[in-house]
Scaffold this active site. Structure first.
Site, mmCIF file in Angstrom:
data_model
loop_
_atom_site.group_PDB
_atom_site.id
_atom_site.type_symbol
_atom_site.label_atom_id
_atom_site.label_comp_id
_atom_site.label_asym_id
_atom_site.label_seq_id
_atom_site.Cartn_x
_atom_site.Cartn_y
_atom_site.Cartn_z
ATOM 1 N N TYR A 101 0.916 -0.983 -0.394
ATOM 2 C CA TYR A 101 -0.066 0.231 0.347
ATOM 3 C C TYR A 101 1.265 1.454 -0.257
ATOM 4 C CZ TYR A 101 -3.122 3.970 1.823
ATOM 5 O OH TYR A 101 -4.262 4.685 2.168
ATOM 6 N N GLU A 189 -3.496 7.328 -3.700
ATOM 7 C CA GLU A 189 -3.184 5.683 -3.135
ATOM 8 C C GLU A 189 -3.196 4.917 -3.854
ATOM 9 O OE1 GLU A 189 -6.519 5.135 0.079
ATOM 10 O OE2 GLU A 189 -6.575 4.046 -1.559
#
Ligand code: GDP
Ligand code: MN
Length: 383
Positions: A101, A189
């Site tokens: 992530y 993101e």
């Protein structure tokens, strides 16, 4: 402005971040043609402005045309958390060795950019933050200095990524930082950021929020804007260039300046009312702006009263008063209006409004009085 995944990937690709080859399509036939072009196996991915598509059945692998046909048919038209899927993204499927992530966003209180990186990707980061907060490595980047190679390297080490991919991860994260800053984003993101079996790092998903204030410097953003989903009220406000957010209450709000508009919502709430919207008419006071603002608010069936809250600054009170009166001569507004006018030349402005006052156009001396009056006119009992 929130981008769809494929648009976020376009944004990433323009900054050199590796993404899979893919096509955005609107029909099953186009999906099949796209799959031929990018080559099987493919992933069929719902394009909606909401996360958790995988769990909702909006992300499916297809190893041949039959499967692609089946998945594209199911996903097109599917409802994901209230969003109807009109576009699917067909991309060549990747083999995944690891899922990470990575994100950048603004930490306003620190006055710095906040980067978050975790070796535990592919799941919701909020879940990781709760169950294993130490698994998220955070970095605060001074916007003046930018993200140096050295900083990025120690950040990657702190996140305990596979040491074999350190160089690739550092390079990608620095590009992501550039896509965030130079790309005028409020959020970037990647979840999951994957490592392939051959050790390449690659963005498998993209969540990007662009800063609308920077639209004027990016011609390409028009294309992103075209797929934005707005409710009718928001679309009308957008077309009229008004800062508007639809809410569920019964008191329509018009204020000049975002700060005053926010305070107006608070005051209406404080006295026991429910705002129907946020609307900032901005500086200036021409009748056109008030015509557009009043029309949008009055067309909202929830609205029972309208509260116009103006604090004159550079725009003088008498200009605003004239703008409002001219606007009301041009349109019929069904809800009663309460005006609070203060600031520069408020006296002159109030004198202009005075002869026009009636049950449907009232004036109140303070913001609090006006809020109470508006709530009462909306059928509520003000506190
Ligand atoms: P989200 O559920 O909306 O976050 O959609 P994602 O794009 O993140 O996809 C959800 C999940 O589908 C990912 O975490 C992967 O596990 C899986 N997935 C997506 N693309 C691929 C792919 O190319 N290959 C494989 N094997 N899995 C994929
Ligand atoms: Mn994802």
């Amino acid at each position: 402005m929130d981008l769809l995944e494929y648009q976020g990937k376009q944004h990433f690709a323009s900054f050199g971040i590796p993404v899979s080859d893919g096509r955005a399509v609107r029909t099953v036939d186009e999906a099949l043609a796209a799959a031929e072009e990018v080559g099987y196996p493919v992933v069929v991915k719902a394009q909606v402005h909401v996360g958790g598509r995988g769990k909702a059945g909006g992300v499916k692998l297809a190893s041949n045309a039959d499967e692609c046909n089946e998945h594209a048919s199911n996903i097109l038209g599917m409802d994901i958390k209230g969003h109807t899927v009109e576009i699917v993204w067909i991309e060549h499927a990747s083999d995944i060795a690891e899922e990470y992530y990575a994100s950048f966003t603004l930490d306003r209180s620190a006055k710095k950019h906040l980067g978050m990186l975790s070796a535990q990707g592919g799941v919701e980061i909020e879940t990781v933050a709760e169950s294993d907060p130490d698994a998220i490595a955070k970095i605060w980047v001074d916007p003046v200095d930018g993200l140096t190679e050295e900083q990025a390297r120690s950040w990657v080490l702190a996140a305990k990524l596979n040491p074999d991919v350190t160089d690739g991860a550092v390079a990608l994260l620095r590009k992501l930082y550039t896509a965030y800053t130079e790309g005028d984003a409020d959020l970037v993101e990647i979840n999951p950021l994957i490592v392939t079996p051959s050790g390449a790092v690659h963005a498998l998903d993209a969540k990007v929020t662009l800063d609308n204030n920077a639209t004027y410097r990016h011609e390409g953003w028009d294309e992103f804007d075209a797929t934005q989903v707005r409710d009718e009220r928001e679309q009308a406000a957008h077309d009229a260039d008004l800062q508007y957010v639809g809410l569920d209450g019964s008191v329509g709000i018009i204020a000049n300046g975002a700060g005053l508009a926010m305070s107006t919502l608070d005051v209406v709430n404080q006295v026991g009312g429910e705002p129907a919207n946020f609307l900032d008419v901005g500086g200036g006071a021409d009748a056109d702006k008030f015509v557009q603002a009043l029309t949008i608010i009055d067309n909202d069936p929830r609205v029972r009263s309208i509260f116009i809250n103006i604090f004159g600054g550079i725009t003088r009170g008498e200009e605003v008063a004239n703008g409002i009166i001219t606007a009301l001569e041009r349109i019929d507004i069904s809800s009663p209006i309460v005006i609070r006018l203060d600031g520069t030349n408020a006296e002159e402005g109030r004198a202009i409004l005075e002869p026009h006052l009636s049950d449907n156009l009232q004036m109140a001396p303070t913001m609090l009085d006006a809020a109470r009056k508006a709530v009462e006119l909306a059928g509520g009992t003000p506190r």
